[in-house]
Design an enzyme around this catalytic site. Structure first.
Site, short mmCIF file in Angstrom:
data_model
loop_
_atom_site.label_atom_id
_atom_site.label_comp_id
_atom_site.label_asym_id
_atom_site.label_seq_id
_atom_site.Cartn_x
_atom_site.Cartn_y
_atom_site.Cartn_z
N HIS A 218 0.83 -1.41 0.12
CA HIS A 218 0.05 -0.01 0.03
C HIS A 218 0.81 1.48 -0.07
O HIS A 218 0.48 2.23 -0.46
CB HIS A 218 -0.96 0.11 1.14
N GLU A 463 -10.93 -11.16 -3.78
CA GLU A 463 -9.52 -10.94 -3.84
C GLU A 463 -8.95 -12.03 -2.90
O GLU A 463 -7.87 -12.17 -2.59
CB GLU A 463 -9.27 -9.63 -2.91
N ASP A 487 -4.52 -8.47 -4.07
CA ASP A 487 -4.56 -9.72 -2.94
C ASP A 487 -4.81 -10.85 -3.71
O ASP A 487 -4.18 -11.67 -3.11
CB ASP A 487 -5.89 -9.31 -2.02
N CYS A 534 -10.35 -3.57 -9.70
CA CYS A 534 -9.67 -1.99 -9.19
C CYS A 534 -8.34 -2.65 -8.34
O CYS A 534 -7.95 -1.48 -7.63
CB CYS A 534 -10.64 -2.02 -7.93
C1 PEP Z 1 -6.85 -5.48 -4.07
O1 PEP Z 1 -6.34 -6.30 -3.19
O2 PEP Z 1 -6.53 -5.66 -5.44
C2 PEP Z 1 -7.32 -4.24 -3.63
C3 PEP Z 1 -7.88 -3.31 -4.81
O3 PEP Z 1 -7.44 -3.78 -2.38
P1 PEP Z 1 -5.97 -3.21 -1.52
O4 PEP Z 1 -4.97 -3.28 -2.45
O5 PEP Z 1 -6.48 -2.07 -0.67
O6 PEP Z 1 -5.69 -4.48 -0.62
MG MG Z 2 -7.11 -5.88 -1.13
#
Ligand code: PEP
Ligand code: MG
Length: 607
Positions: A218, A463, A487, A534
């Site tokens: 992140h 995910e 994920d 996403c």
């Molecule tokens: C993902 O896991 O692809 C996602 C969009 O959520 P995050 O990156 O916040 O875990």
């Molecule tokens: Mg995620």
């Protein structure tokens, strides 16, 4: 007389030559995680001032204090070992120097005299651990400073570094507020957490470089969201760089150049200008619809973490927010935000988006997204990635969850929104959420709030492999799906997305991941519910033809990726994408898949 003059001159000459050496240009290769070029002054985050608490202890508190010290030492040893492992990936003189330096730190952390001295100050002097570390370090440093040998004098700095590490661990000073920086500063740190990045203001911070971290963590995602060039995985920079030196960060190539030569600066200024011109040209696409060559419309949304990012999203032409990561509202604070504060923040976002849809993901805390204020609820998990996180944590602490749902329901009067649940693994989690949502709506109505009769749609992040494999069942209870490829890739391949040591194995093009995406899209289409992607692949133009070929029409990405993705969409034929994707999906080898996709992308570019 002559001799004395020479003696006085010599140290100055030496000093000048040391300075000269320090100012030499140095190149570092790391992991470019957020593109762009930035040139600016260094800000060494670890050097930020910390205030050391100083107090006396009661006899009954001595054992607890010694225990605190032991934990801080253990943590420091782990941190240094982690840096050492990272450094071992590199070669050359600076890598060797770093390794020797870290060995010296490890020795000090195990040294009977230094650690023994600190313990004695706690036990007999009854001093708190931070003050004991500081006092002991000062004493040792003073001893080294008096020595004639410059090598031993230099040891004083090492003692200081070790002491500061221990104190930071003791006071849990994990983040820096990055205030008072020179404009355009490049932050250098050992580790930058997602919570740290949330504190960075792109108006002041130019970019950052850290020793640790992986491309899909992140921290990297936040860098891309904020448009800050960033490079991770450079362990030997922080020990040689000093605040205010000039540095170039080339996030696209993963290159960092400390004390660049005039020639290098000239070259990089030219590149930065070319980049700015390209971005300017792309900005012209802002109001253009993302229509493919065969006139199929793609819907391009932005992922955001903070309210201030709505401005960037709109500027880059986002049609809405496809993923609002609400956990960032819970970071960098001691108290959790209450319902009213959450409502105000969500309202600001919805109002800024001015009628465009916003998908609000409920709290996705846990794993690498540590929320300090949740410490009491979130006991140290054996394996945080597989622990009580995301929707599991929300359902377990339903009071907290109900507060967030209440804030969302109240904000739903401010603009169209959807509720997205992170890390769903069973249909029961969606049903339970719907029950709570209904309960919260009734409670709010009883309090006099005007809650719309029809509650917002509730969707599931897909995910984890289990959710993708059981997507047909989930599609019966979810109103929509959002595929989180970050994920999904991590859990499918068993590769920690934030671990730079295994970053080379992290591959969304692994056939297992692609098949799970395909299954999810098929289940969503069969049930007639919308499905979007996403994860970070949505913002990478290389993956667009494949995602479109798999049937994806809605994509949500970091706002800065939108113009480039749109440009690629305009040059794409959906029919051709489907044909090529069919071929790709018949493959078992990720390398062959990558080659076929590259070939397709070359074709689009050439076309
Ligand atoms: C993902 O896991 O692809 C996602 C969009 O959520 P995050 O990156 O916040 O875990
Ligand atoms: Mg995620």
């Amino acid at each position: 007389m002559t001799d004395r003059k020479t003696d006085m001159e010599r140290p100055e000459e030496n000093y000048a030559s040391i300075l000269q050496r320090q100012e030499d240009e140095k190149l570092f290769q790391g992991l470019g995680v957020s593109p762009g070029i930035v040139i600016g002054p260094v800000y060494v985050s670890a050097a930020s001032e910390i205030s050391v608490p100083d107090y006396s202890l009661a006899t009954r508190d001595l054992d607890r204090e010694l225990n605190r010290l032991d934990c801080a030492i253990e943590e420091a040893q782990e941190q240094v070992l982690k840096l050492k492992r990272k450094g071992e990936d590199n070669h050359g003189e600076s890598a060797e120097e770093l390794s020797l330096l870290l060995d010296a730190h490890l020795q000090m952390l195990a040294s009977k005299s230094m650690i023994g001295g600190i313990r004695a100050r706690i036990q007999t002097g009854r001093k708190n651990a931070e003050a004991a570390v500081m006092a002991e370090a000062k004493q040792i440093m003073a001893r080294f400073a008096k020595m004639d040998d410059p090598y031993l004098q230099g040891k004083a700095q090492e003692v200081r570094e070790v002491a500061l590490r221990l104190i930071r661990n003791l006071i849990k000073a994990t983040s820096d507020s990055y205030t008072g920086l020179k404009k355009g500063s490049i932050i250098l740190a050992e580790d930058i957490t997602p919570a740290d990045t949330a504190q960075m203001d792109p108006g002041t911070v130019g970019g950052f470089v850290a020793a640790l971290g992986g491309p899909e963590g992140h921290t990297a995602i936040m860098a891309r969201s904020l448009g800050l060039p960033a490079v991770l995985g450079i362990p030997d920079l922080i020990s040689v760089a000093e605040t205010s030196q000039t540095i170039i960060v080339d996030g696209s190539r993963g290159l960092v150049i400390l004390n660049p030569t005039d020639e290098r600066l000239k070259d990089y200024r030219k590149r930065a200008k070319a980049e700015a011109d390209e971005n300017h040209a792309l900005a012209g696409l802002r109001f253009t619809r993302a229509l493919t060559l065969d006139e199929i419309e793609l819907n391009l949304h932005a992922n955001i973490e903070l309210p201030r990012e709505t401005e960037i999203a709109l500027h880059q032409g986002a049609e809405g927010i496809g993923l609002l990561r609400t956990e960032f509202m819970f970071m960098n604070r001691e108290q959790l935000p209450d319902e009213e504060e959450q409502y105000q923040t969500l309202s600001t976002i919805l109002e800024a988006m001015d009628g465009r849809p916003v998908t609000i993901r409920t709290l996705d805390a846990g794993g690498e997204k540590l929320v300090q204020a949740l410490d009491g609820l979130d006991p140290k998990a054996i394996n945080p990635a597989l622990g009580l996180r995301a929707v599991r944590l929300s359902l377990k602490h339903s009071d907290l969850f109900k507060q967030q749902l209440a804030a969302i329901l109240r904000a739903s009067l401010r603009g169209p929104l959807r509720i997205l649940l992170p890390l769903v693994t069973t249909a029961g989690e969606i049903r339970q959420t719907r029950r709570l949502l209904k309960e919260v709506a009734d409670e709010l109505r009883a309090k006099g709030y005007k809650i719309p009769e029809q509650l917002p749609p509730v969707g599931a992040m897909i995910e984890v492999p289990a959710a993708a494999l059981a997507a047909d069942g989930l599609a019966r209870v979810a109103d929509f799906f959002a595929i989180g490829t970050n994920d999904l890739t991590m859990y499918t391949l068993a590769i920690d997305r934030a671990d730079d040591q295994v970053a080379y194995l992290y591959n969304p093009l692994h056939p297992a991941v692609l098949r799970l995406i395909e299954m999810t899209v098929r289940s969503a289409n069969f049930a007639g519910i919308p499905v979007s992607v996403c994860g970070e692949v949505a913002g990478d133009i290389r993956y667009l033809p494949l995602l479109v070929g798999l049937g994806i029409r809605d994509l949500s990405m970091s706002a800065h990726s939108l113009p480039r993705v749109k440009k690629r969409a305009l040059a794409l034929s959906v029919e051709e994408a489907k044909r090529r994707t069919e071929k790709i999906m018949a493959q078992n080898d990720p390398i062959r898949i990558a080659t076929l996709l590259e070939d397709f992308n070359d074709n689009i570019q050439a076309g």
